[in-house]
Write a protein that holds these residues in place. Structure first.
Motif, PDB file in Angstrom:
ATOM      1  N   VAL A  36      79.194  91.835 118.198  1.00 19.83           N
ATOM      2  CA  VAL A  36      80.258  91.891 117.187  1.00 19.83           C
ATOM      3  C   VAL A  36      81.092  90.624 117.205  1.00 19.83           C
ATOM      4  O   VAL A  36      81.479  90.086 116.156  1.00 19.83           O
ATOM      5  CB  VAL A  36      81.130  93.138 117.401  1.00 19.83           C
ATOM      6  CG1 VAL A  36      82.335  93.111 116.487  1.00 19.83           C
ATOM      7  CG2 VAL A  36      80.309  94.407 117.171  1.00 19.83           C
ATOM      8  N   ASN A  37      81.382  90.118 118.416  1.00 25.80           N
ATOM      9  CA  ASN A  37      82.157  88.878 118.495  1.00 25.80           C
ATOM     10  C   ASN A  37      81.420  87.721 117.852  1.00 25.80           C
ATOM     11  O   ASN A  37      82.023  86.838 117.219  1.00 25.80           O
ATOM     12  CB  ASN A  37      82.473  88.566 119.967  1.00 25.80           C
ATOM     13  CG  ASN A  37      83.538  89.509 120.527  1.00 25.80           C
ATOM     14  OD1 ASN A  37      84.401  89.999 119.781  1.00 25.80           O
ATOM     15  ND2 ASN A  37      83.489  89.772 121.830  1.00 25.80           N
ATOM     16  N   ARG A  38      80.059  87.688 118.063  1.00 24.25           N
ATOM     17  CA  ARG A  38      79.300  86.618 117.410  1.00 24.25           C
ATOM     18  C   ARG A  38      79.354  86.759 115.866  1.00 24.25           C
ATOM     19  O   ARG A  38      79.419  85.773 115.140  1.00 24.25           O
ATOM     20  CB  ARG A  38      77.833  86.642 117.893  1.00 24.25           C
ATOM     21  CG  ARG A  38      77.652  86.099 119.310  1.00 24.25           C
ATOM     22  CD  ARG A  38      76.190  85.797 119.570  1.00 24.25           C
ATOM     23  NE  ARG A  38      75.350  86.979 119.416  1.00 24.25           N
ATOM     24  CZ  ARG A  38      75.108  87.861 120.379  1.00 24.25           C
ATOM     25  NH1 ARG A  38      75.649  87.693 121.591  1.00 24.25           N
ATOM     26  NH2 ARG A  38      74.333  88.896 120.162  1.00 24.25           N
ATOM     27  N   ILE A  39      79.298  88.015 115.391  1.00 26.20           N
ATOM     28  CA  ILE A  39      79.361  88.236 113.936  1.00 26.20           C
ATOM     29  C   ILE A  39      80.701  87.773 113.387  1.00 26.20           C
ATOM     30  O   ILE A  39      80.800  87.121 112.346  1.00 26.20           O
ATOM     31  CB  ILE A  39      79.124  89.719 113.602  1.00 26.20           C
ATOM     32  CG1 ILE A  39      77.672  90.099 113.898  1.00 26.20           C
ATOM     33  CG2 ILE A  39      79.440  90.015 112.130  1.00 26.20           C
ATOM     34  CD1 ILE A  39      77.389  91.577 113.783  1.00 26.20           C
ATOM     35  N   ILE A  40      81.774  88.103 114.143  1.00 25.35           N
ATOM     36  CA  ILE A  40      83.116  87.697 113.690  1.00 25.35           C
ATOM     37  C   ILE A  40      83.231  86.187 113.692  1.00 25.35           C
ATOM     38  O   ILE A  40      83.835  85.579 112.793  1.00 25.35           O
ATOM     39  CB  ILE A  40      84.191  88.325 114.595  1.00 25.35           C
ATOM     40  CG1 ILE A  40      84.190  89.847 114.420  1.00 25.35           C
ATOM     41  CG2 ILE A  40      85.572  87.770 114.287  1.00 25.35           C
ATOM     42  CD1 ILE A  40      85.117  90.561 115.396  1.00 25.35           C
ATOM     43  N   ALA A  41      82.607  85.561 114.675  1.00 22.61           N
ATOM     44  CA  ALA A  41      82.688  84.102 114.742  1.00 22.61           C
ATOM     45  C   ALA A  41      81.891  83.446 113.605  1.00 22.61           C
ATOM     46  O   ALA A  41      82.267  82.400 113.089  1.00 22.61           O
ATOM     47  CB  ALA A  41      82.176  83.617 116.118  1.00 22.61           C
ATOM     48  N   ASP A  42      80.745  84.033 113.239  1.00 24.57           N
ATOM     49  CA  ASP A  42      79.894  83.427 112.200  1.00 24.57           C
ATOM     50  C   ASP A  42      80.366  83.725 110.779  1.00 24.57           C
ATOM     51  O   ASP A  42      80.043  83.004 109.844  1.00 24.57           O
ATOM     52  CB  ASP A  42      78.437  83.908 112.369  1.00 24.57           C
ATOM     53  CG  ASP A  42      77.825  83.408 113.661  1.00 24.57           C
ATOM     54  OD1 ASP A  42      78.334  82.392 114.199  1.00 24.57           O
ATOM     55  OD2 ASP A  42      76.857  84.041 114.114  1.00 24.57           O
ATOM     56  N   CYS A  43      81.062  84.825 110.633  1.00 26.91           N
ATOM     57  CA  CYS A  43      81.433  85.254 109.259  1.00 26.91           C
ATOM     58  C   CYS A  43      82.929  85.481 109.209  1.00 26.91           C
ATOM     59  O   CYS A  43      83.412  86.447 109.779  1.00 26.91           O
ATOM     60  CB  CYS A  43      80.666  86.507 108.875  1.00 26.91           C
ATOM     61  SG  CYS A  43      81.087  87.092 107.204  1.00 26.91           S
ATOM     62  N   ASP A  44      83.657  84.617 108.551  1.00 27.06           N
ATOM     63  CA  ASP A  44      85.110  84.741 108.409  1.00 27.06           C
ATOM     64  C   ASP A  44      85.416  85.681 107.253  1.00 27.06           C
ATOM     65  O   ASP A  44      85.221  85.339 106.083  1.00 27.06           O
ATOM     66  CB  ASP A  44      85.727  83.367 108.153  1.00 27.06           C
ATOM     67  CG  ASP A  44      87.247  83.425 108.205  1.00 27.06           C
ATOM     68  OD1 ASP A  44      87.784  84.529 108.404  1.00 27.06           O
ATOM     69  OD2 ASP A  44      87.871  82.353 108.039  1.00 27.06           O
ATOM     70  N   LEU A  45      85.869  86.913 107.648  1.00 25.95           N
ATOM     71  CA  LEU A  45      86.087  87.920 106.602  1.00 25.95           C
ATOM     72  C   LEU A  45      87.192  87.545 105.648  1.00 25.95           C
ATOM     73  O   LEU A  45      87.254  88.043 104.521  1.00 25.95           O
ATOM     74  CB  LEU A  45      86.408  89.271 107.260  1.00 25.95           C
ATOM     75  CG  LEU A  45      85.264  89.908 108.036  1.00 25.95           C
ATOM     76  CD1 LEU A  45      85.750  91.212 108.685  1.00 25.95           C
ATOM     77  CD2 LEU A  45      84.100  90.177 107.117  1.00 25.95           C
ATOM     78  N   THR A  46      88.063  86.700 106.051  1.00 28.99           N
ATOM     79  CA  THR A  46      89.182  86.369 105.156  1.00 28.99           C
ATOM     80  C   THR A  46      88.750  85.522 103.982  1.00 28.99           C
ATOM     81  O   THR A  46      89.522  85.350 103.030  1.00 28.99           O
ATOM     82  CB  THR A  46      90.245  85.599 105.942  1.00 28.99           C
ATOM     83  OG1 THR A  46      89.669  84.399 106.483  1.00 28.99           O
ATOM     84  CG2 THR A  46      90.813  86.466 107.060  1.00 28.99           C
ATOM     85  N   HIS A  47      87.530  84.956 103.972  1.00 28.20           N
ATOM     86  CA  HIS A  47      87.050  84.149 102.841  1.00 28.20           C
ATOM     87  C   HIS A  47      86.077  84.902 101.960  1.00 28.20           C
ATOM     88  O   HIS A  47      85.429  84.309 101.122  1.00 28.20           O
ATOM     89  CB  HIS A  47      86.363  82.871 103.364  1.00 28.20           C
ATOM     90  CG  HIS A  47      87.314  81.930 104.007  1.00 28.20           C
ATOM     91  ND1 HIS A  47      87.737  82.043 105.320  1.00 28.20           N
ATOM     92  CD2 HIS A  47      87.967  80.845 103.500  1.00 28.20           C
ATOM     93  CE1 HIS A  47      88.583  81.064 105.613  1.00 28.20           C
ATOM     94  NE2 HIS A  47      88.742  80.328 104.504  1.00 28.20           N
ATOM     95  N   HIS A  48      85.915  86.206 102.201  1.00 27.61           N
ATOM     96  CA  HIS A  48      84.992  86.999 101.384  1.00 27.61           C
ATOM     97  C   HIS A  48      85.689  88.261 100.939  1.00 27.61           C
ATOM     98  O   HIS A  48      86.721  88.645 101.485  1.00 27.61           O
ATOM     99  CB  HIS A  48      83.710  87.346 102.161  1.00 27.61           C
ATOM    100  CG  HIS A  48      82.966  86.126 102.626  1.00 27.61           C
ATOM    101  ND1 HIS A  48      82.137  85.395 101.819  1.00 27.61           N
ATOM    102  CD2 HIS A  48      82.960  85.499 103.841  1.00 27.61           C
ATOM    103  CE1 HIS A  48      81.628  84.377 102.514  1.00 27.61           C
ATOM    104  NE2 HIS A  48      82.123  84.432 103.735  1.00 27.61           N
TER     105      HIS A  48
END
Length: 516
Positions: free
Chosen positions: A45-57
């Motif tokens: 999950v941490n890797r997913i959060i690092a790869d995908c910035d939810l604030t830009h989608h």
């Protein structure tokens, strides 16, 4: 309105960003508590959060699972995102749900604050919208008022321009008319009136020049390749000369031509009856005045334009004219087709014979060509005192006499003044004695102007058929008997004129019937 839209968009964007931040914080808190998730799942999950910035989608992007069957609340749009197994996804979802349930009281408080904040903005937006609407209404009202002012100004200017143009045109026409002494017809004449004028022009040309044109045509055909047809027609015509004394040869198709309808409407001409006629009897119509060319009687009795058959059901009519017309090639055929017959005692007695015909109305102009010389506008002078031959015909046949008067007939033309002792009158009388035709000068109007020409004037003519006068049959009437019937008919004619003139004549008090 654009300001309100932009404000709404900003509010929605702000709310959306808050939701994404809250969701991201919850996921981070879950991953920060080792007791909630396994170490392996926390790492993914941490890797997913690092790869995908939810604030830009957009919020609630999906994270595709290994078997592509379900989704979690996390996700991203790129194909390079890490995948979770079904069990790992279920574990993560359970931890997130539990965390959210723990934060429900906090969310509730924040939601109330958000509603109050949004309500205040909506109130301000409503005020802005109301002000914008009032401003739009006032602008629309001002635009409408300005448009009305412009339209009124343009209408006024067009009206003034039309007045100036009309004044200029009338001035020019008046100047030209005064210069040459001609009153020109206007250009903007309806087509129906043009056709009426054309019909009246063709009719008067037929009356004045028809016989001469027919004779010239006959001579021209004799010297053409159709000489043999002309010769055959001439032989047939010689054998057919007596048809005008034996009832004629009427052709209803010719009497129904549309030409006569336009001719009728030109004046216009009307036919009025005072009493119905018996179809089992024959009648002798004694018509007055002759006028220059019998305009009214021609339309009433030589054509079907005035619906003679409907006015007098069961009756037919034959108009009597000079026998010389039936000796002119081609022209005679048209006269016969209109139902005309010769003005001879033989012809009249044949038509009025009940053994041969019934329902006949024989139309005779008692004054004849001589009466045409006394035709002047506003004057009703008829020749009757010395005309008694028609009385003898009526007595021999036993046919009722019917007085017929055409009001307005003298007003159709304006012939030159011709007193009895004038040279013009002596010339006219001499020609009439030699040819049987009065050399009239039918001065009327032109086709394109109203001042001079041979086209009849637009003056209404009303032909009134009076009540029949019963005649006792007498094959050998004496002069005294003829005079008695003549006097009685004269009284009937005067009575008809006096009774009807007020209906159809202007200044009828000044108009008198003069009988000579």
């Amino acid at each position: 309105m654009d300001t309100i839209t932009c404000t709404n968009d900003l509010c929605l964007a702000e709310t959306k960003t808050n939701q994404e931040n809250i969701l991201l914080d919850i996921i981070k808190e879950v991953c920060g508590e080792p007791t909630k998730l396994s170490q392996k799942l926390v790492g993914k999950v941490n890797r997913i959060i690092a790869d995908c910035d939810l604030t830009h989608h957009a919020s609630f992007h999906k994270l595709v699972t290994a078997d592509d069957s379900t989704t979690t609340v996390l996700g991203f749009m790129h194909q390079t995102a890490a995948e979770l197994t079904f069990d790992e996804q279920a574990e993560l979802n359970e931890a997130i749900v539990n965390k959210i349930q723990d934060k429900i009281p906090i969310f509730t408080d924040e939601l109330e604050n958000l509603k109050q904040h949004t309500g205040g903005k909506e109130s301000r937006n409503e005020k802005v919208r109301e002000l914008q609407q009032n401003l739009d209404e006032k602008l629309n009202t001002l635009n409408e008022q300005e448009n009305e002012k412009v339209e009124l100004m343009m209408e006024w200017l067009n009206h003034r321009l039309h007045d100036v143009s009309s004044f200029s045109t009338q001035t020019n026409e008046l100047y030209i008319s005064e210069a040459v002494g001609i009153q020109w017809a206007p250009l903007n004449v309806p087509m129906s009136r043009r056709l009426q004028t054309l019909a009246a022009t063709a009719w008067i040309c037929l009356v004045l020049f028809g016989e001469a044109a027919a004779i010239l045509l006959f001579i021209q055909l004799i010297y053409s390749q159709f000489w043999w047809l002309t010769l055959l027609y001439g032989i047939w015509m010689l054998n057919d000369l007596d048809v005008c004394h034996r009832g004629g040869r009427k052709i209803e198709w010719v009497r129904n031509w549309s030409w006569w309808n336009y001719y009728r409407d030109y004046f216009p001409i009307k036919l009025v009856k005072k009493q119905d006629l018996d179809p089992s009897r024959n009648y002798l119509f004694a018509c007055f005045p002759h006028g220059v060319v019998c305009s009214g009687a021609f339309g009433a009795f030589a054509t079907n334009a005035l619906n003679f058959y409907k006015v007098f059901p069961g009756m037919t009519c034959n108009m009597i004219t000079l026998g010389g017309h039936f000796r002119v090639p081609f022209f005679r055929d048209l006269v016969l087709a209109l139902g005309s017959c010769a003005s001879s005692q033989e012809s009249l007695l044949h038509l009025l014979d009940k053994r041969k015909h019934t329902g006949k109305c024989v139309v005779l102009f008692v004054g004849g060509a001589a009466e045409a010389l006394d035709s002047h506008p506003g004057e009703y002078k008829v020749i009757l005192s010395r005309r008694k031959g028609f009385i003898r015909v009526a007595m021999k046949s036993g046919s009722p006499l019917v007085p017929v008067f055409s009001f307005g007939e003298p007003d159709v033309f304006r012939p030159p003044n011709n007193p009895q002792d004038s040279l013009l009158r002596k010339f006219q009388e001499k020609v009439r004695q030699l040819t049987g035709i009065s050399p009239m000068f039918p001065i009327g109007r032109g086709v394109f102007q109203y001042s001079i020409g041979v086209v009849p004037l637009r003056s209404p003519v009303t032909t009134v058929v009076g009540e029949p006068m019963e005649i006792v049959k007498n094959m050998e009437p004496t002069d005294a008997e003829v005079d008695a019937v003549h006097a009685q008919f004269t009284q009937r004619l005067v009575a008809l004129f006096e009774a009807e003139k007020s209906k159809y004549l202007k200044d009828h008090e000044k108009v008198q019937l003069v009988i000579t």
